[in-house]
Design a protein around this motif. Structure first.
Motif, PDB file in Angstrom:
ATOM      1  N   TRP A 210       0.844  -1.187   0.000  1.00 57.72           N
ATOM      2  CA  TRP A 210       0.000   0.000   0.000  1.00 57.72           C
ATOM      3  C   TRP A 210       0.882   1.240   0.000  1.00 57.72           C
ATOM      4  CZ3 TRP A 210      -1.204   3.990   3.543  1.00 57.72           C
ATOM      5  CH2 TRP A 210      -2.413   4.649   3.289  1.00 57.72           C
ATOM      6  N   PRO A 211       0.498   2.350  -0.604  1.00 60.54           N
ATOM      7  CA  PRO A 211      -0.826   2.642  -1.155  1.00 60.54           C
ATOM      8  C   PRO A 211      -1.010   2.276  -2.621  1.00 60.54           C
ATOM      9  CG  PRO A 211       0.464   4.644  -1.080  1.00 60.54           C
ATOM     10  CD  PRO A 211       1.333   3.565  -0.485  1.00 60.54           C
ATOM     11  N   ILE A 212       0.092   2.096  -3.380  1.00 59.32           N
ATOM     12  CA  ILE A 212      -0.031   1.785  -4.803  1.00 59.32           C
ATOM     13  C   ILE A 212       0.930   0.652  -5.127  1.00 59.32           C
ATOM     14  CG2 ILE A 212       0.208   2.641  -7.167  1.00 59.32           C
ATOM     15  CD1 ILE A 212      -0.423   5.439  -6.102  1.00 59.32           C
ATOM     16  N   GLY A 213       0.388  -0.526  -5.355  1.00 60.72           N
ATOM     17  CA  GLY A 213       1.228  -1.644  -5.730  1.00 60.72           C
ATOM     18  C   GLY A 213       1.830  -1.457  -7.111  1.00 60.72           C
ATOM     19  N   GLY A 214       3.054  -1.959  -7.281  1.00 58.55           N
ATOM     20  CA  GLY A 214       3.731  -1.842  -8.559  1.00 58.55           C
ATOM     21  C   GLY A 214       4.513  -0.559  -8.738  1.00 58.55           C
ATOM     22  N   MET A 215       4.568   0.273  -7.713  1.00 53.38           N
ATOM     23  CA  MET A 215       5.299   1.539  -7.806  1.00 53.38           C
ATOM     24  C   MET A 215       6.291   1.644  -6.659  1.00 53.38           C
ATOM     25  SD  MET A 215       3.877   5.468  -8.053  1.00 53.38           S
ATOM     26  CE  MET A 215       3.144   5.137  -9.657  1.00 53.38           C
ATOM     27  N   LEU A 217       9.142   3.631  -4.220  1.00 53.33           N
ATOM     28  CA  LEU A 217       9.195   4.930  -3.562  1.00 53.33           C
ATOM     29  C   LEU A 217       9.927   5.946  -4.431  1.00 53.33           C
ATOM     30  CD1 LEU A 217       8.293   6.205  -0.898  1.00 53.33           C
ATOM     31  CD2 LEU A 217      10.523   5.603   0.064  1.00 53.33           C
ATOM     32  N   ALA A 218      10.950   5.478  -5.147  1.00 49.24           N
ATOM     33  CA  ALA A 218      11.708   6.383  -6.015  1.00 49.24           C
ATOM     34  C   ALA A 218      10.824   6.925  -7.136  1.00 49.24           C
ATOM     35  CB  ALA A 218      12.924   5.666  -6.589  1.00 49.24           C
ATOM     36  N   GLU A 219       9.992   6.044  -7.721  1.00 51.06           N
ATOM     37  CA  GLU A 219       9.112   6.524  -8.785  1.00 51.06           C
ATOM     38  C   GLU A 219       8.065   7.485  -8.241  1.00 51.06           C
ATOM     39  OE1 GLU A 219       6.035   5.012 -12.263  1.00 51.06           O
ATOM     40  OE2 GLU A 219       7.091   3.534 -11.044  1.00 51.06           O
ATOM     41  N   ALA A 220       7.513   7.175  -7.067  1.00 53.05           N
ATOM     42  CA  ALA A 220       6.552   8.087  -6.449  1.00 53.05           C
ATOM     43  C   ALA A 220       7.186   9.452  -6.198  1.00 53.05           C
ATOM     44  CB  ALA A 220       6.021   7.496  -5.151  1.00 53.05           C
TER      45      ALA A 220
END
Length: 424
Positions: A210-215, A217-220
């Motif tokens: 959570w909160p967005i699977g497949g992403m 921390l660096a991309e966020a």
């Protein structure tokens, strides 16, 4: 066999209807007064100078709001429609963004529609959509950013483009007014805390959870930190082209030091200045206009709806309780957004503050009220929810003439609306 989970239908058509209703209400007498009112006297000269690329003025605020006002003047002329057309359009966009954000946050049709109703009848959004000031641009981009962030959370398959748009919108919100900075930081901070809270050994590089699977921390961070800063910086494009920039700052950092000094300078007292507790209690208003103009006595009163503004306070407390006892993330999000947007004005070293600084917290308060009214209805209560909805709408109808510069009966007509001393 167990039943499949219930997925309520997206009420986007109803969101369009309520946004269209707001557009109609906000358009009435948009060009009255035919001269500038209240703080338009600061932002219209800044927009004119931008169009002429002469002297940069009003440097205490970032440039995007003034660029958008200048765009309206370029398209529709240096007259009331040109001054106010872009605030109107962005006010309409702010409402649509808010109801869409509430839908994705709560997945409640009723809560999203009630949010729209309380924002339409709540006064501040309508007022800021009808005046050439900066707050409505900030508010609009905040709501667009939160809409896309909430949509990314609910629909992870769309997360990348949603967070890219959301990050850009939050950067533009900061470029309209610095009030948005604490809110713009929250999505990225929430992503970091959520991943760290799950305690994974490699949460910094993991793309799971959570909160967005497949992403990761660096991309966020790319979408929610780098993109907002790039969008913010891009709005300063006019400064190399101005004939004169006071102080002759050498680069963005020097310019921002100058802006911060202007923001924190000691100003003389203003008759309409107020404090944050007066905004929450709705006890100090601002008269944007009260004079004989365009052939009649007219007024424009900036305050909150006397019923829904106060009803929102216990709703915010209930949101805190529902977060603590029931783990409701929608309640948690609204309470945090409200408190963070209010904390800026509690802690900021800005000596002179006004009710219009409450526009952003007010929107979160109206959304909290929507959740509270929905919960009362679900619990079998009927009288209280009906009284809040119908009462707030009725109060709005009564005050509508003084929100939209309608002709008044005479010089003392303000007494029909100024029920408290602090509203005079």
């Amino acid at each position: 066999m167990s039943q499949p989970p219930h997925h309520p239908a997206d009420p986007i058509c109803w969101h369009i209807v309520i946004t269209a209703l707001f557009a109609v209400l906000a358009c009435v007498r948009l060009t009255i007064p035919s001269g500038p009112m209240f703080d338009e006297v600061h932002y219209m000269p800044a927009a004119r100078n931008l169009l002429a690329l002469s002297d940069a003025v009003n440097l205490e605020h970032p440039p995007l709001g003034k660029e958008l006002i200048a765009l309206g003047m370029l398209l529709f002329g240096d007259e009331p429609l040109g001054w106010r057309i872009m605030p109107l359009l962005f006010g309409i966009l702010a409402l649509f963004g808010a109801v869409r954000a509430m839908w994705f946050l709560s997945l409640s049709r009723a809560a999203s529609l009630l949010t729209g109703l309380f924002l339409v009848t709540g006064f501040p959004l309508l007022l800021q959509a009808r005046i050439a000031m900066l707050d409505v641009f900030m508010l609009s981009f905040v709501m667009l950013g939160l809409w896309q962030c909430a949509g990314a959370y609910r629909e992870p398959e769309t997360a990348r483009w949603r967070l890219a748009l959301g990050g850009a919108a939050l950067g533009l919100a900061m470029a309209a007014k610095w009030n948005a900075i604490p809110i713009a930081m929250l999505p990225g901070l929430a992503f970091f805390i959520a991943r760290a809270w799950q305690g994974r050994a490699h949460f910094l590089t993991s793309n799971r959870g959570w909160p967005i699977g497949g992403m990761t921390l660096a991309e966020a961070a790319l979408w929610l930190a780098v993109v907002p800063l790039l969008a913010y910086a891009a709005t300063y494009w006019p400064f190399p082209f101005y004939a004169t920039v006071p102080g002759n700052p050498t680069g963005l950092i020097a310019l921002h030091r100058q802006m911060l000094d202007l923001q924190t300078q000691v100003l003389p007292p203003h008759p309409y200045q107020s404090q944050w507790w007066q905004w929450a209690s709705n006890t100090r208003a601002i008269w944007y206009l009260y004079e004989v103009t365009d052939g009649a006595q007219r007024g424009v009163l900036m305050m909150g709806n006397p019923l829904s503004s106060l009803a929102a306070l216990p709703a915010l407390l209930w949101c805190g309780w529902a977060w603590w006892k029931q783990g409701r993330r929608d309640c948690a999000a609204l309470l945090v957004l409200y408190l963070v947007s209010m904390a800026l004005w509690v802690l900021a070293p800005k000596p002179v503050q006004f009710y219009y600084h409450y526009v952003l917290p007010h929107c979160f308060a109206m959304a909290a009220l929507a959740l509270g009214v929905e919960k009362l209805w679900q619990n079998g209560e009927r009288l209280t929810p009906a009284a809040i909805v119908l009462g707030s709408t009725g109060v709005f109808v009564w005050f509508y003439p003084i929100l939209t510069a309608a002709p008044l009966a005479g010089e003392q007509a303000f007494l029909d609306y100024a029920w408290l001393v602090g509203w005079r």
